[in-house]
Scaffold this active site. Structure first.
Site, PDB file in Angstrom:
ATOM      1  N   LYS A  20       0.827  -2.009  -0.199  1.00  0.00           N
ATOM      2  CA  LYS A  20       0.474   0.400  -0.104  1.00  0.00           C
ATOM      3  C   LYS A  20       0.724   1.374   0.070  1.00  0.00           C
ATOM      4  CE  LYS A  20       1.442   0.828   4.445  1.00  0.00           C
ATOM      5  NZ  LYS A  20       1.923   2.121   4.734  1.00  0.00           N
ATOM      6  N   ASP A 150      -2.148  -2.512   9.874  1.00  0.00           N
ATOM      7  CA  ASP A 150      -2.388  -2.424   8.473  1.00  0.00           C
ATOM      8  C   ASP A 150      -3.321  -3.313   8.014  1.00  0.00           C
ATOM      9  OD1 ASP A 150      -1.215  -0.118   8.326  1.00  0.00           O
ATOM     10  OD2 ASP A 150       1.182  -0.564   7.591  1.00  0.00           O
TER      11      ASP A 150
HETATM   12  P1  ATP Z   1       4.240  -0.799   7.565  1.00  0.00           P
HETATM   13  O1  ATP Z   1       4.685  -0.155   6.405  1.00  0.00           O
HETATM   14  O2  ATP Z   1       3.396  -1.594   7.721  1.00  0.00           O
HETATM   15  O3  ATP Z   1       5.202   0.389   8.678  1.00  0.00           O
HETATM   16  P2  ATP Z   1       6.961  -1.720   6.143  1.00  0.00           P
HETATM   17  O4  ATP Z   1       6.851  -2.048   5.139  1.00  0.00           O
HETATM   18  O5  ATP Z   1       7.348  -0.289   7.007  1.00  0.00           O
HETATM   19  O6  ATP Z   1       5.642  -2.651   7.313  1.00  0.00           O
HETATM   20  P3  ATP Z   1       7.740  -4.355   7.195  1.00  0.00           P
HETATM   21  O7  ATP Z   1       8.089  -4.588   5.213  1.00  0.00           O
HETATM   22  O8  ATP Z   1       6.409  -4.614   6.459  1.00  0.00           O
HETATM   23  O9  ATP Z   1       7.745  -3.014   6.381  1.00  0.00           O
HETATM   24  O10 ATP Z   1       8.479  -4.855   8.242  1.00  0.00           O
HETATM   25  C1  ATP Z   1       9.183  -4.124   8.994  1.00  0.00           C
HETATM   26  C2  ATP Z   1       9.935  -5.304   9.450  1.00  0.00           C
HETATM   27  O11 ATP Z   1       9.493  -6.482  10.068  1.00  0.00           O
HETATM   28  C3  ATP Z   1      11.531  -6.106   8.665  1.00  0.00           C
HETATM   29  O12 ATP Z   1      12.358  -5.092   9.115  1.00  0.00           O
HETATM   30  C4  ATP Z   1      11.161  -7.009   9.773  1.00  0.00           C
HETATM   31  O13 ATP Z   1      11.930  -7.162  10.757  1.00  0.00           O
HETATM   32  C5  ATP Z   1       9.877  -7.580   9.915  1.00  0.00           C
HETATM   33  N1  ATP Z   1       9.009  -8.945   9.978  1.00  0.00           N
HETATM   34  C6  ATP Z   1       7.781  -9.586  10.357  1.00  0.00           C
HETATM   35  N2  ATP Z   1       7.357 -10.050   9.641  1.00  0.00           N
HETATM   36  C7  ATP Z   1       8.142 -10.069   8.187  1.00  0.00           C
HETATM   37  C8  ATP Z   1       7.549 -10.273   7.012  1.00  0.00           C
HETATM   38  N3  ATP Z   1       6.826 -10.899   6.261  1.00  0.00           N
HETATM   39  N4  ATP Z   1       7.784  -9.650   5.885  1.00  0.00           N
HETATM   40  C9  ATP Z   1       9.258  -8.726   6.243  1.00  0.00           C
HETATM   41  N5  ATP Z   1       9.671  -8.134   7.308  1.00  0.00           N
HETATM   42  C10 ATP Z   1       8.677  -8.368   8.305  1.00  0.00           C
END
Ligand code: ATP
Length: 339
Positions: A20, A150
């Site tokens: 998103k 989210d």
């Molecule tokens: P958001 O926008 O919800 O903050 P994001 O896109 O910034 O999420 P994600 O890629 O969802 O960040 O993941 C953030 C952290 O969560 C990663 O650095 C990792 O340590 C942990 N994590 C837990 N599960 C997952 C997963 N399935 N995929 C990626 N990271 C994950």
């Protein structure tokens, strides 16, 4: 041949969920429970996570493998949101959590695009289908909200207003297709660190005792003197977003570009000043609007067309300010069983 009364159980189920971008993200001050009240508009984009859940022998427990770009930085243990989602379905239904999960990443990791949440949403739907648990959409959404704010949006997809922690959703009708291009950085930003900096910058951080004392010592009003600090937990005002809603309904990318806004952008730029250059290059390349996506560090730029998206991508790449550049369209559908 026909006549089987019971179909053999599917050996595996694959579910696709979108990443998103927050078209608007407004945050109130941190509440006592640690959450920030949000008023946001999510749009799902065509960068997809794919989670495959496969039957394993009883007693095996949960196993997890990951593929795709940046797979090496994704945790493979019970801290992974997909793992926790499988356990949540098992816990809720009383089933044994025996499943092999495979995640194929298509959303940047720790990029502010909710890839982990998309994995959680996909794993909920995949385990429910694999185990024939029969959970309702509502139950899946409730389990999802417990895993992360989210997650409900990754189930729903398309475009939606999010309030509360971002998990109370109202779908928004939109027209047409919007063209996005994303500047992805090598190193992610942790969402809590961006919110902590947001609190510091807005003078509402509880840990700002030192700053408070210093301000008072210097004869300046401290954070407590500011109206928004006294009003910690206030709700952000969603009333500013009428222009955004009109743009979405009309399918008007120029008006949408003008309405994009992210309260967390200053905090992300403070932590990663180099993102300022990424935004500037997108503007020089004629973007209709560019902003930090969610908590960053991914920068999202809205383009007039696919061709224009590729031109912005080329500008970023040739300036050497990005690790990679991904194009996508929005809105994209929510969780779907694809195999
Ligand atoms: P958001 O926008 O919800 O903050 P994001 O896109 O910034 O999420 P994600 O890629 O969802 O960040 O993941 C953030 C952290 O969560 C990663 O650095 C990792 O340590 C942990 N994590 C837990 N599960 C997952 C997963 N399935 N995929 C990626 N990271 C994950």
């Amino acid at each position: 041949m026909s006549g089987h009364l019971h179909a053999a159980p599917e050996p595996s189920v694959t579910v696709r969920t979108p990443g998103k971008v927050n078209l608007v993200l407004r945050s109130g001050a941190r509440r006592d429970d640690g959450y920030h009240p949000l008023s946001t508009v999510f749009q799902a984009v065509s960068l997809f996570e794919e989670v495959t859940a496969t039957h394993v022998a009883p007693g095996t427990g949960i196993t997890l493998t990951v593929s795709g770009p940046q797979a090496d930085v994704v945790p493979l243990d019970e801290t992974n949101l997909a793992w926790r989602a499988a356990r949540a379905v098992a816990g809720h239904t009383g089933m044994d959590a025996d499943v092999a999960l495979h995640i194929h990443k298509g959303v940047p990791v720790a990029g502010g695009m909710a890839g982990g949440s998309a994995d959680a949403a996909a794993a909920l739907v995949a385990c429910d289908a694999l185990w024939d648990a029969g959970l309702s959409r509502h139950e899946l959404t409730m389990l999802g909200a417990e895993l992360g704010a989210d997650v409900p949006f990754a189930l729903l997809g398309h475009t939606a207003v999010g309030t509360g922690r971002g998990d109370v959703l109202t779908p928004v009708l939109t027209r047409g297709e919007f063209h996005w291009v994303f500047a992805v950085q090598d190193e992610g930003l942790s969402t809590p660190s961006v919110f902590a900096r947001f609190d510091e910058l807005s003078g509402t951080a509880p840990a700002a005792d030192h700053a408070e004392a210093a301000a008072v010592a210097a004869g300046r009003p401290g954070a407590a003197g500011r109206p928004d600090a006294a009003d910690a937990g206030r709700r952000p005002d969603p009333g500013d977003d009428a222009g955004l809603m009109t743009a979405l309904r009309a399918g008007d990318p120029t008006a949408l570009g003008e309405a994009l806004h992210n309260d967390l952008q200053a905090a992300a730029l403070d932590l990663r000043p180099e993102l300022g250059r990424v935004l500037e290059i997108a503007r020089d390349a004629g973007t209709l609007g560019a902003l930090v996506s969610g908590s960053g560090p991914t920068v999202a730029a809205l383009a007039r067309s696919r061709r224009h998206a590729l031109a912005i991508a080329a500008a970023w790449t040739s300036a050497g300010v990005v690790a990679s550049v991904w194009t996508a369209t929005g809105p994209a559908p929510g969780a779907r069983i694809t195999g």
